[in-house]
Design a protein around this motif. Structure first.
Motif, PDB file in Angstrom:
ATOM      1  N   LYS A 307       0.406  -1.384  -0.153  1.00 14.81           N
ATOM      2  CA  LYS A 307       0.387  -0.323  -0.221  1.00 14.81           C
ATOM      3  C   LYS A 307       1.334   1.449  -0.702  1.00 14.81           C
ATOM      4  O   LYS A 307       0.350   2.269  -0.843  1.00 14.81           O
ATOM      5  CB  LYS A 307      -0.955   0.152   1.556  1.00 14.81           C
ATOM      6  N   LEU A 308       1.797   1.263   0.677  1.00 12.86           N
ATOM      7  CA  LEU A 308       2.691   2.494   1.329  1.00 12.86           C
ATOM      8  C   LEU A 308       3.351   3.008  -0.362  1.00 12.86           C
ATOM      9  O   LEU A 308       4.195   4.063  -0.189  1.00 12.86           O
ATOM     10  CB  LEU A 308       3.308   2.408   2.144  1.00 12.86           C
ATOM     11  N   LYS A 309       4.027   1.534  -0.909  1.00  8.73           N
ATOM     12  CA  LYS A 309       4.695   2.185  -2.197  1.00  8.73           C
ATOM     13  C   LYS A 309       4.307   2.697  -2.985  1.00  8.73           C
ATOM     14  O   LYS A 309       4.076   3.271  -3.979  1.00  8.73           O
ATOM     15  CB  LYS A 309       4.552   0.308  -3.164  1.00  8.73           C
ATOM     16  N   ASN A 310       2.988   3.467  -2.608  1.00 10.11           N
ATOM     17  CA  ASN A 310       2.221   4.818  -3.642  1.00 10.11           C
ATOM     18  C   ASN A 310       2.085   5.312  -3.477  1.00 10.11           C
ATOM     19  O   ASN A 310       0.826   6.395  -3.910  1.00 10.11           O
ATOM     20  CB  ASN A 310       0.491   3.658  -4.223  1.00 10.11           C
ATOM     21  N   GLN A 311       2.594   5.717  -2.219  1.00  8.77           N
ATOM     22  CA  GLN A 311       3.231   7.282  -1.223  1.00  8.77           C
ATOM     23  C   GLN A 311       4.738   6.944  -2.220  1.00  8.77           C
ATOM     24  O   GLN A 311       5.456   6.528  -2.236  1.00  8.77           O
ATOM     25  CB  GLN A 311       2.438   7.573  -0.458  1.00  8.77           C
ATOM     26  N   TYR A 312       5.025   9.185  -1.984  1.00  5.33           N
ATOM     27  CA  TYR A 312       6.360   9.082  -2.542  1.00  5.33           C
ATOM     28  C   TYR A 312       6.867  10.462  -1.602  1.00  5.33           C
ATOM     29  O   TYR A 312       6.956  10.756  -1.319  1.00  5.33           O
ATOM     30  CB  TYR A 312       6.979   9.497  -3.605  1.00  5.33           C
ATOM     31  N   VAL A 313       8.484   9.257  -1.625  1.00  9.65           N
ATOM     32  CA  VAL A 313       9.637  10.497  -0.881  1.00  9.65           C
ATOM     33  C   VAL A 313      10.182  11.096  -1.786  1.00  9.65           C
ATOM     34  O   VAL A 313      10.629  10.602  -2.851  1.00  9.65           O
ATOM     35  CB  VAL A 313      10.381  10.503   0.753  1.00  9.65           C
ATOM     36  N   VAL A 314       9.710  12.898  -1.813  1.00  8.63           N
ATOM     37  CA  VAL A 314      11.399  12.788  -3.083  1.00  8.63           C
ATOM     38  C   VAL A 314      12.271  13.642  -2.928  1.00  8.63           C
ATOM     39  O   VAL A 314      12.361  14.198  -1.767  1.00  8.63           O
ATOM     40  CB  VAL A 314      10.202  14.749  -3.770  1.00  8.63           C
ATOM     41  N   HIS A 315      13.370  13.157  -2.903  1.00  8.10           N
ATOM     42  CA  HIS A 315      14.164  14.349  -3.450  1.00  8.10           C
ATOM     43  C   HIS A 315      15.031  14.625  -5.341  1.00  8.10           C
ATOM     44  O   HIS A 315      15.060  14.816  -5.761  1.00  8.10           O
ATOM     45  CB  HIS A 315      15.491  12.674  -3.038  1.00  8.10           C
ATOM     46  N   SER A 316      14.734  16.066  -3.986  1.00  7.00           N
ATOM     47  CA  SER A 316      14.725  17.025  -5.629  1.00  7.00           C
ATOM     48  C   SER A 316      16.775  17.603  -5.195  1.00  7.00           C
ATOM     49  O   SER A 316      16.996  17.897  -3.907  1.00  7.00           O
ATOM     50  CB  SER A 316      13.847  18.159  -5.541  1.00  7.00           C
ATOM     51  N   ARG A 363       7.849   3.384   1.731  1.00  5.38           N
ATOM     52  CA  ARG A 363       7.490   4.014   0.193  1.00  5.38           C
ATOM     53  C   ARG A 363       7.903   4.021  -0.169  1.00  5.38           C
ATOM     54  O   ARG A 363       9.588   3.868  -0.516  1.00  5.38           O
ATOM     55  CB  ARG A 363       7.274   5.728   0.863  1.00  5.38           C
ATOM     56  N   SER A 364       8.100   4.482  -1.526  1.00  4.46           N
ATOM     57  CA  SER A 364       8.445   4.890  -2.328  1.00  4.46           C
ATOM     58  C   SER A 364       9.381   5.942  -2.994  1.00  4.46           C
ATOM     59  O   SER A 364       8.855   6.677  -2.456  1.00  4.46           O
ATOM     60  CB  SER A 364       7.978   4.685  -4.286  1.00  4.46           C
ATOM     61  N   VAL A 365      10.457   6.276  -3.006  1.00  2.00           N
ATOM     62  CA  VAL A 365      11.337   6.762  -3.952  1.00  2.00           C
ATOM     63  C   VAL A 365      11.282   8.152  -4.373  1.00  2.00           C
ATOM     64  O   VAL A 365      11.381   7.115  -5.943  1.00  2.00           O
ATOM     65  CB  VAL A 365      12.380   7.202  -3.484  1.00  2.00           C
ATOM     66  N   LEU A 366      11.593   8.941  -5.223  1.00  2.00           N
ATOM     67  CA  LEU A 366      11.238  10.163  -6.369  1.00  2.00           C
ATOM     68  C   LEU A 366      12.901  10.299  -6.334  1.00  2.00           C
ATOM     69  O   LEU A 366      13.392  11.327  -4.922  1.00  2.00           O
ATOM     70  CB  LEU A 366      10.634  10.628  -6.902  1.00  2.00           C
ATOM     71  N   SER A 393       0.073  11.733  -3.885  1.00  2.00           N
ATOM     72  CA  SER A 393       1.065  10.210  -3.564  1.00  2.00           C
ATOM     73  C   SER A 393       2.140  10.886  -2.676  1.00  2.00           C
ATOM     74  O   SER A 393       3.182  10.453  -2.237  1.00  2.00           O
ATOM     75  CB  SER A 393       1.275   9.689  -4.744  1.00  2.00           C
ATOM     76  N   MET A 394       2.675  12.228  -3.297  1.00  2.00           N
ATOM     77  CA  MET A 394       3.576  12.972  -2.669  1.00  2.00           C
ATOM     78  C   MET A 394       3.879  13.385  -1.292  1.00  2.00           C
ATOM     79  O   MET A 394       2.876  14.146  -1.276  1.00  2.00           O
ATOM     80  CB  MET A 394       4.428  13.861  -3.341  1.00  2.00           C
ATOM     81  N   VAL A 395       4.514  12.777  -0.190  1.00  2.00           N
ATOM     82  CA  VAL A 395       4.489  12.816   1.326  1.00  2.00           C
ATOM     83  C   VAL A 395       5.393  13.991   2.156  1.00  2.00           C
ATOM     84  O   VAL A 395       5.349  14.305   2.850  1.00  2.00           O
ATOM     85  CB  VAL A 395       4.035  11.666   1.703  1.00  2.00           C
ATOM     86  N   LYS A 526       3.260   6.225   8.993  1.00  2.00           N
ATOM     87  CA  LYS A 526       2.594   8.494   9.550  1.00  2.00           C
ATOM     88  C   LYS A 526       3.261   8.857   8.443  1.00  2.00           C
ATOM     89  O   LYS A 526       4.653   9.265   8.249  1.00  2.00           O
ATOM     90  CB  LYS A 526       2.489   8.470  10.581  1.00  2.00           C
ATOM     91  N   LYS A 527       1.975   9.212   8.229  1.00  2.00           N
ATOM     92  CA  LYS A 527       2.822  10.756   6.328  1.00  2.00           C
ATOM     93  C   LYS A 527       2.975  12.026   7.585  1.00  2.00           C
ATOM     94  O   LYS A 527       3.408  12.039   8.792  1.00  2.00           O
ATOM     95  CB  LYS A 527       1.397  11.007   5.901  1.00  2.00           C
ATOM     96  N   PRO A 528       4.267  12.583   7.405  1.00  2.00           N
ATOM     97  CA  PRO A 528       4.694  13.416   7.891  1.00  2.00           C
ATOM     98  C   PRO A 528       3.543  14.558   7.926  1.00  2.00           C
ATOM     99  O   PRO A 528       2.664  14.730   6.408  1.00  2.00           O
ATOM    100  CB  PRO A 528       5.432  14.437   6.755  1.00  2.00           C
ATOM    101  N   VAL A 529       3.133  15.574   8.754  1.00  2.00           N
ATOM    102  CA  VAL A 529       2.034  16.293   8.811  1.00  2.00           C
ATOM    103  C   VAL A 529       3.243  17.833   9.238  1.00  2.00           C
ATOM    104  O   VAL A 529       3.563  17.879  10.067  1.00  2.00           O
ATOM    105  CB  VAL A 529       1.110  15.661  10.159  1.00  2.00           C
ATOM    106  N   TRP A 530       1.820  18.839   9.263  1.00  3.25           N
ATOM    107  CA  TRP A 530       2.564  20.097   9.133  1.00  3.25           C
ATOM    108  C   TRP A 530       1.739  20.126  10.727  1.00  3.25           C
ATOM    109  O   TRP A 530       1.353  19.587  11.339  1.00  3.25           O
ATOM    110  CB  TRP A 530       1.582  21.176   9.133  1.00  3.25           C
TER     111      TRP A 530
END
Length: 540
Positions: A307-316, A363-366, A393-395, A526-530
Motif C-alpha cells: 500500500k505505502l509504495k503508492n506514496q512518494y518521498v521526493v529527493h530534489s 514508500r517509494s522514492v523519487l 501521493s507525494m508526502v 505515519k505521513k509527515p504532517v504540518w
C-alpha cells in the motif's frame, strides 16, 4: 544564581532528550552497508563532468543542458533507478517562456515628488503582449494578510479595482522562514489578487538600495501545452495587469516625509494602510516572447509495502545553471560546480545507496532533477503542480541545493523542518551521523524560499533544505563567517568550477544525511504532517 542553574539544567535535560531520541535510530546491516557505498571520489567525478566547460553552464534550452540530462539519465540507469517521467520516459517537458519588456511608461498623479524612471522597473507580462492600465493607488503596508498571526495590511481597506503600493519588508515579530514566505513576490501577488487589486507596485524602504533586479534580459515563466501561463514568479493572473519593482525614491514620491515613520510602525507590527487621495497611475508596456523547451528528470525507486509504495518521498536538486554570461576575470562560462552540480552529485549518491539495498523502504522514492531553478524555481514549481505521479501521493520533499561542501559537515540547519513533523527525522538522521542541528546561522539570507523545496511547501507538501551550521573543527564555530567571503568570490560567478574550494568528504556526508532523512520518512507508517496551526498547513 539559582535561576541560571535551573536554566542550564533545563537546557541540559532538553539536549540529553534530543540525543537520546537521535540515538534511537537502529539501521539494519543492509542499510548501514549501503550508506557506506557513497563515494567522495565519485561525487567529485560527477561534479567535474557536470561543471565542465563543454556543458557551457547548463543553461536550459541549450545543448549543454541536454548533455547534462543525458549524463544524469545514464547514471540513474546504471544505478537501477526506474524512469518515472511522462509516458514512461525519464523526462517531464517544461515549456519556458522568456518575456522581454518594451515601451514602458509610468505616469503618476498625486505624488509628493516627481517619479523618476530610474526608480522603477516594469516586469514583462508572459500572458498579455500589450498592457494599458489606469488605477487609483492605495498604500497597503507590506501587502501581507495573515490574520492568524495577528497581522493584516488589508484590514479596513478596499483595494478592489485599485493599484496597491506596498513596502518591501515584514514585521520584526515574524520568524525568518515566515518572513521569507510572506514577503515573497509570489505571495504578495497572490494576496493582492485575492483582494481584488489590478496592479502591484513593490518599493524598497531602504534608501541605501541602489539597484533593481534587471529585467532587460528577460524574465521566465512556464507555459502549459495550451500556451497558457502555468507558473510564474512575477505574474499571478490577468487580473494583476502589472507588477512594478521600485527603489526608495518612488516610495518617497508617494509618501513624502512620512515614509520613515510609516516604515517604523510597520516594523513594530502595527499595520498602517490607507487610500491615497488623488493618487493614481497610468501604466503601459509591451512584452515580447521567446519560447524554449527544457526538461525535469524523474526517476523512481519502488517501495516494498503493497500500500505505502503508492506514496512518494521526493529527493530534489536543480540541474540547471546560468550558462554563458558577463566575463569575470576573463571567464564567461558559469559552470555551477557548487551550484548545483554538487547537489545533483549528492542525489546520485542517494540513488547509489538504494541500488545497494536488498530491502527497499515501505514508500517509494523519487529522484527529481529539475530545470529552471535559477529562473525562479520554475522546474520544481511545475513538477509540484503537475507531477508525473498522482499529485496527492507525494508526502515530503528533501531538497539539495548548493550544500557548500568546503568544510567538514559538523552541524546543520534544516530550513523548513521546524514547520512540520520532518524535524523528527532530521534530528534522528543527524544524531546517527554525529551531526548537531542548529538554528539558521544566516536568517537574513531568506534561504528557505530561495530554492526548490519552497515549490513543494506552497503546494502543501512538507519539505526541507539542509544547509551547513556554524560548527567548525577548530571550535571557533564561525563557519558562516568563513562562507561569506567564499560566497562573494564564487557564488553565481564563472569561478564556481571544479578548481575552486571543495571538501568532497563533506559531499559524501551530505548525501548520507539526506538519504537517511528521506529513508526514515519512507519507512514511517505515519505521513509527515504540518505542525498544528502552522502557516503552511493551509497551503493545500
Amino acid at each position: 544564581m539559582l535561576k541560571i542553574k535551573l536554566t542550564f539544567l533545563t537546557f541540559a535535560i532538553s539536549a540529553f532528550a534530543q540525543i537520546t531520541c537521535a540515538q534511537q535510530v537502529k539501521l539494519s546491516k543492509d542499510v548501514a552497508n549501503a550508506m557506506n557505498t557513497v563515494d567522495s571520489a565519485e561525487i567529485k567525478a560527477d561534479i567535474k563532468y557536470l561543471a565542465d566547460d563543454k556543458l557551457l553552464g547548463r543553461m536550459p534550452g541549450t545543448p549543454g543542458y541536454r548533455a547534462a540530462v543525458d549524463y544524469v539519465v545514464d547514471r540513474l540507469i546504471g544505478l537501477k533507478v526506474l524512469p518515472a517521467g511522462e509516458k514512461g520516459t525519464w523526462l517531464q517537458t517544461v515549456r519556458l517562456r522568456k518575456a522581454i519588456v518594451h515601451n514602458t511608461s509610468l505616469i503618476a498623479a498625486g505624488t509628493v515628488l516627481p517619479v523618476r524612471p530610474a526608480d522603477y522597473v516594469i516586469y514583462p507580462n508572459p500572458s498579455v503582449p500589450k498592457i494599458e492600465s489606469v488605477g487609483k493607488v492605495v498604500f497597503a503596508g507590506y501587502g501581507i494578510s495573515q490574520p492568524a498571526l495577528g497581522y493584516d495590511d488589508y484590514a479596513g481597506i478596499d483595494v478592489k479595482g485599485k493599484v496597491i503600493l506596498v513596502m518591501r519588508g515584514t514585521p520584526d515579530k515574524f520568524s525568518s522562514s515566515v518572513k521569507a514566505h510572506v514577503a515573497n513576490t509570489t505571495t504578495i501577488l497572490k494576496t493582492a489578487a485575492k483582494h481584488g487589486a489590478i496592479g502591484v507596485i513593490m518599493a524598497s524602504a531602504d534608501s541605501a538600495v541602489r539597484t533593481l533586479t534587471p529585467v532587460n534580459r528577460g524574465v521566465y515563466s512556464v507555459m502549459d501545452d495550451q500556451g497558457k501561463v502555468a507558473l510564474s514568479r512575477s505574474y499571478y493572473s490577468d487580473q494583476i495587469q502589472f507588477f512594478i519593482s521600485a527603489k526608495y525614491g518612488l516610495l518617497k514620491s508617494f509618501l513624502g516625509d512620512e515614509v520613515q515613520s510609516i516604515a517604523k510602525q510597520l516594523k513594530d507590527g502595527t499595520p498602517h494602510s490607507f487610500v491615497m487621495e488623488n493618487a493614481g497611475v497610468a501604466v503601459s508596456y509591451t512584452s515580447g516572447y521567446q519560447d524554449i523547451v527544457s526538461y525535469n528528470i524523474v526517476g523512481k525507486i519502488e517501495g516494498s509495502d503493497p500500500k505505502l509504495k503508492n506514496q512518494y518521498v521526493v529527493h530534489s536538486a536543480h540541474l540547471d545553471h546560468l550558462g554563458i554570461g558577463v566575463p569575470v576575470r576573463g571567464d564567461s562560462i558559469y559552470n555551477g560546480a557548487h551550484d548545483n552540480a554538487s547537489g545533483v552529485a549528492g542525489l546520485l549518491g542517494i540513488a547509489k545507496v538504494y541500488a545497494h539495498m536488498k530491502v527497499k523502504p515501505k514508500r517509494s522514492v523519487l529522484i527529481v532533477m529539475v530545470t529552471g531553478e535559477e529562473m525562479g524555481d520554475l522546474g520544481s514549481g511545475y513538477f509540484a503542480l503537475h507531477p508525473t505521479i498522482p499529485a496527492k501521493s507525494m508526502v515530503a520533499d528533501v531538497n539539495t541545493d548548493m550544500p557548500t561542501i568546503i568544510a567538514p559537515l559538523l552541524s546543520i540547519t534544516a530550513l523548513g523542518a521546524e514547520h512540520s513533523s520532518l524535524a523528527k527525522q532530521v534530528d534522528q538522521a543527524a544524531g546517527y551521523l554525529g551531526i548537531s542541528v542548529e538554528p539558521d546561522p544566516e536568517p537574513a539570507q531568506a534561504r528557505f524560499t530561495r530554492s526548490d523545496q519552497y515549490s513543494f511547501v506552497v503546494n502543501g507538501i512538507p519539505a526541507l533544505h539542509v544547509k551547513y551550521g556554524n560548527k567548525t573543527a577548530d571550535g571557533k564555530n564561525n563557519l558562516a563567517e568563513i562562507v561569506a567571503p567564499w560566497r562573494a568570490k564564487y557564488y553565481h560567478k564563472p569561478q564556481d568550477d571544479i578548481n575552486g574550494i571543495f571538501d568532497f568528504g563533506s559531499g559524501k556526508k551530505y548525501a548520507q544525511l539526506n538519504f537517511l532523512i528521506g529513508y526514515l520518512v519512507a519507512q514511517d507508517v505515519k505521513k509527515p504532517v504540518w505542525n498544528t496551526g502552522d502557516i503552511f498547513s493551509t497551503q493545500q
